[in-house]
Scaffold this active site. Sequence first.
Site, PDB file in Angstrom:
ATOM      1  CG  HIS A 346       2.487  -6.310 -10.239  1.00 27.33           C
ATOM      2  ND1 HIS A 346       3.403  -5.315  -9.969  1.00 27.33           N
ATOM      3  CD2 HIS A 346       2.353  -6.336 -11.595  1.00 27.33           C
ATOM      4  CE1 HIS A 346       3.798  -4.765 -11.116  1.00 27.33           C
ATOM      5  NE2 HIS A 346       3.163  -5.353 -12.114  1.00 27.33           N
ATOM      6  NE  ARG A 381      -1.440  -6.131 -15.701  1.00 29.48           N
ATOM      7  CZ  ARG A 381      -0.183  -5.697 -15.742  1.00 29.48           C
ATOM      8  NH1 ARG A 381       0.340  -5.231 -16.862  1.00 29.48           N
ATOM      9  NH2 ARG A 381       0.572  -5.717 -14.661  1.00 29.48           N
TER      10      ARG A 381
HETATM   11  P1  FAD Z   1      -2.350   4.873 -11.220  1.00 34.56           P
HETATM   12  O1  FAD Z   1      -1.200   5.152 -12.069  1.00 34.56           O
HETATM   13  O2  FAD Z   1      -2.120   3.991 -10.047  1.00 34.56           O
HETATM   14  O3  FAD Z   1      -2.935   6.257 -10.704  1.00 34.56           O
HETATM   15  C1  FAD Z   1      -3.952   6.292  -9.735  1.00 34.56           C
HETATM   16  C2  FAD Z   1      -4.084   7.706  -9.235  1.00 34.56           C
HETATM   17  O4  FAD Z   1      -5.252   7.829  -8.422  1.00 34.56           O
HETATM   18  C3  FAD Z   1      -2.940   8.170  -8.365  1.00 34.56           C
HETATM   19  O5  FAD Z   1      -2.616   9.485  -8.736  1.00 34.56           O
HETATM   20  C4  FAD Z   1      -3.523   8.147  -6.946  1.00 34.56           C
HETATM   21  O6  FAD Z   1      -2.911   9.041  -6.063  1.00 34.56           O
HETATM   22  C5  FAD Z   1      -4.944   8.552  -7.251  1.00 34.56           C
HETATM   23  N1  FAD Z   1      -5.939   8.189  -6.240  1.00 34.56           N
HETATM   24  C6  FAD Z   1      -6.214   6.963  -5.728  1.00 34.56           C
HETATM   25  N2  FAD Z   1      -7.220   7.053  -4.835  1.00 34.56           N
HETATM   26  C7  FAD Z   1      -7.602   8.344  -4.798  1.00 34.56           C
HETATM   27  C8  FAD Z   1      -8.575   9.066  -4.057  1.00 34.56           C
HETATM   28  N3  FAD Z   1      -9.372   8.489  -3.158  1.00 34.56           N
HETATM   29  N4  FAD Z   1      -8.688  10.398  -4.253  1.00 34.56           N
HETATM   30  C9  FAD Z   1      -7.878  11.048  -5.135  1.00 34.56           C
HETATM   31  N5  FAD Z   1      -6.915  10.405  -5.846  1.00 34.56           N
HETATM   32  C10 FAD Z   1      -6.792   9.072  -5.680  1.00 34.56           C
HETATM   33  N6  FAD Z   1       1.995  -2.008 -16.334  1.00 34.56           N
HETATM   34  C11 FAD Z   1       2.419  -2.075 -17.606  1.00 34.56           C
HETATM   35  O7  FAD Z   1       1.616  -2.108 -18.539  1.00 34.56           O
HETATM   36  N7  FAD Z   1       3.758  -2.089 -17.852  1.00 34.56           N
HETATM   37  C12 FAD Z   1       4.704  -2.050 -16.883  1.00 34.56           C
HETATM   38  O8  FAD Z   1       5.897  -2.038 -17.151  1.00 34.56           O
HETATM   39  C13 FAD Z   1       4.253  -2.009 -15.529  1.00 34.56           C
HETATM   40  N8  FAD Z   1       5.156  -2.002 -14.501  1.00 34.56           N
HETATM   41  C14 FAD Z   1       4.684  -1.841 -13.231  1.00 34.56           C
HETATM   42  C15 FAD Z   1       5.602  -1.740 -12.188  1.00 34.56           C
HETATM   43  C16 FAD Z   1       5.169  -1.496 -10.902  1.00 34.56           C
HETATM   44  C17 FAD Z   1       6.157  -1.397  -9.766  1.00 34.56           C
HETATM   45  C18 FAD Z   1       3.779  -1.373 -10.647  1.00 34.56           C
HETATM   46  C19 FAD Z   1       3.292  -1.098  -9.260  1.00 34.56           C
HETATM   47  C20 FAD Z   1       2.864  -1.509 -11.672  1.00 34.56           C
HETATM   48  C21 FAD Z   1       3.307  -1.746 -12.965  1.00 34.56           C
HETATM   49  N9  FAD Z   1       2.409  -1.860 -14.030  1.00 34.56           N
HETATM   50  C22 FAD Z   1       2.865  -1.958 -15.310  1.00 34.56           C
HETATM   51  C23 FAD Z   1       0.993  -1.648 -13.817  1.00 34.56           C
HETATM   52  C24 FAD Z   1       0.676  -0.198 -14.223  1.00 34.56           C
HETATM   53  O9  FAD Z   1       1.712   0.640 -13.798  1.00 34.56           O
HETATM   54  C25 FAD Z   1      -0.615   0.290 -13.617  1.00 34.56           C
HETATM   55  O10 FAD Z   1      -1.630  -0.655 -13.787  1.00 34.56           O
HETATM   56  C26 FAD Z   1      -1.036   1.581 -14.302  1.00 34.56           C
HETATM   57  O11 FAD Z   1      -0.003   2.514 -14.184  1.00 34.56           O
HETATM   58  C27 FAD Z   1      -2.305   2.100 -13.663  1.00 34.56           C
HETATM   59  O12 FAD Z   1      -2.545   3.385 -14.147  1.00 34.56           O
HETATM   60  P2  FAD Z   1      -3.803   4.173 -13.618  1.00 34.56           P
HETATM   61  O13 FAD Z   1      -3.742   5.516 -14.240  1.00 34.56           O
HETATM   62  O14 FAD Z   1      -5.004   3.358 -13.789  1.00 34.56           O
HETATM   63  O15 FAD Z   1      -3.569   4.270 -12.034  1.00 34.56           O
HETATM   64  C1  SIN Z   2       7.447  -5.443 -15.138  1.00 32.30           C
HETATM   65  O1  SIN Z   2       8.227  -4.605 -15.568  1.00 32.30           O
HETATM   66  O2  SIN Z   2       7.758  -6.588 -14.860  1.00 32.30           O
HETATM   67  C2  SIN Z   2       6.022  -5.033 -14.914  1.00 32.30           C
HETATM   68  C3  SIN Z   2       5.288  -5.167 -16.165  1.00 32.30           C
HETATM   69  C4  SIN Z   2       3.804  -5.204 -15.909  1.00 32.30           C
HETATM   70  O3  SIN Z   2       3.345  -5.180 -14.785  1.00 32.30           O
HETATM   71  O4  SIN Z   2       3.089  -5.296 -16.906  1.00 32.30           O
END
Ligand code: FAD
Ligand code: SIN
Length: 534
Positions: A346, A381
């Site tokens: 995850h 986390r």
């Molecule tokens: P991301 O949102 O993953 O964005 C990464 C971006 O980089 C994307 O646009 C991708 O296309 C781009 N990218 C990647 N590689 C390249 C490349 N080589 N070139 C150009 N672009 C690239 N966290 C919480 O705190 N609360 C929650 O409720 C929660 N629920 C979750 C549920 C799910 C199903 C998942 C998968 C995760 C969840 N998480 C949650 C974790 C959280 O969503 C992520 O850790 C967080 O959104 C990451 O944000 P970010 O901006 O770092 O990366």
């Molecule tokens: C969830 O909704 O269970 C995801 C929350 C998280 O990844 O922090």
Amino acid sequence: MKHYDFVVIGSGIAGLSFALKAATFGSVAIITKSAAHESNTRYAQGGIACVTSAEDSFELHVQDTLEAGDGLCDESVVRSIVTDGPGRVRELIEIGVQFDGRPQPTGLPKLDLGHEGGHSMRRILHSKDATGRAIEDALVEAARMSPGIETLANHMAIDLITLRKLGHVSTDRCIGVYVLNEATGEVITLRANHIVLATGGCGRVYLHTTNPSVASGDGLAMAWRAGAKIANMEFIQFHPTCLYHPGAGSFLISEAVRGEGARLLNQQGERFMLKCDPRAELAPRDIVARAIDAEMKRTGAKCVHLDITHKPAEFIRDRFPTIYQTCLRFGIDITRSPIPVVPAAHYQCGGVLTDVSGSSSLPGLSAIGEVGCTGLHGANRLASNSLLEALVLAHRCCGKLVSTPIPDPEVWQVHLPEWKSGNVQDLDEGVVISHNWEEIRRLMWDYVGIVRTTKRLQRAATRLRNLQQEIQEFYWNFKVSTDLLELRNLATVAGLIVDSALLRRESRGLHFTLDFPGHSEDQRHPTVIQRSDP
Ligand code: FAD
Ligand code: SIN
């Protein structure tokens, strides 16, 4: 070749939040490898952990984060990120994100707060069970409206350009990036005063994951190749409850469902979490995922069940509309039947080592959001701390970069060579890519999963070295494609996870090995690795 003040790689919560702030100070390009909204952020369900109620306190949130992190969080980092939360959440509300709750005349609305594992209080702000979509939609729209931001969708960053790679030995700095235009196959070169990695995590390195296909660890692999320090990659978080259904891919069943009282049951219908931890289903994620794994191994069952049928059907449908509808499509009415669930990869708790403003060890390169490792998460986390960290780091990173003097003008006279393709044949051996991809993901699942042993880790390391060599040959000889680049990054990140896991000779948080089942005080430090020949 274009020269920007800021090149942001990634358009999830971290990249977009940074870009919106940075655009008031200079030119910004967002590079994103799929559609702008595609990201882990978009699929977030539970919400954002943030202290907003009078009954809660920063101290409680800090203590819960430290407890979940199992002795490895950096307490000062935890404290500073937690206390910055409310200000950043207020900014999200200002750009139009609607969290559930009733508006109040002043300050933050009185919010309907969710509960998740490891939290001693209700403190999760959410938009039903689709919080990520509400946030991502608002941020993408705000970026679209911002005249200072140029978004290059369907453009994949390939590699960072550093002074050292160009032959400079006295000083190093990240000064640009090669980017593949996926529509034309052309590779463009961008120069930037500051490069901000916001590429998210690496869930796709495992066979079963909650992450979408963009999460292939590209940013981490690029930073490693460029010589940045990488920390704590052994701590991969497995979410305890992913829907178990052949047609469902990896659909998450939010921890918030357990927060509202759902119980985990084994094949005999027994509530097994009670005997594992006094917090039962609301223990931190590492404990719950390990307990499910043990229960499945003990009984030989392919899944366990999550039961919320004791709650009123109307409440379930209103609080969890996405989960309710999705399960219904697979023939499961969650108001009447328990949900079959399994753990799945995850979240990447480690990443590019940074300070609390996102600066990496490589000048010119910052890393924010899931790709970075600030010390907030430690060995595990706390639920919903990821969106919080991404927001706070985006703000801090912008503040730091705009007040950091950019280097001497000579740096910008350095010639950036054009990208050179190998022998420029089209890679028609697609089957080789898919085979290697499949092999890495299965190997990681089988040998580097929830429960590890040194022998299995060593086996994984040997196999990965062979695969990396084979992939590297493809990389040099063939024209690059998204699939090949992702495969190369996946193999690199898998290797970093295994190498880090072999270095930790104890069990802590998400890293559990049968060979060293307990904590060891002399191992209570981050695992930091760096390429010796960038
Ligand atoms: P991301 O949102 O993953 O964005 C990464 C971006 O980089 C994307 O646009 C991708 O296309 C781009 N990218 C990647 N590689 C390249 C490349 N080589 N070139 C150009 N672009 C690239 N966290 C919480 O705190 N609360 C929650 O409720 C929660 N629920 C979750 C549920 C799910 C199903 C998942 C998968 C995760 C969840 N998480 C949650 C974790 C959280 O969503 C992520 O850790 C967080 O959104 C990451 O944000 P970010 O901006 O770092 O990366
Ligand atoms: C969830 O909704 O269970 C995801 C929350 C998280 O990844 O922090």
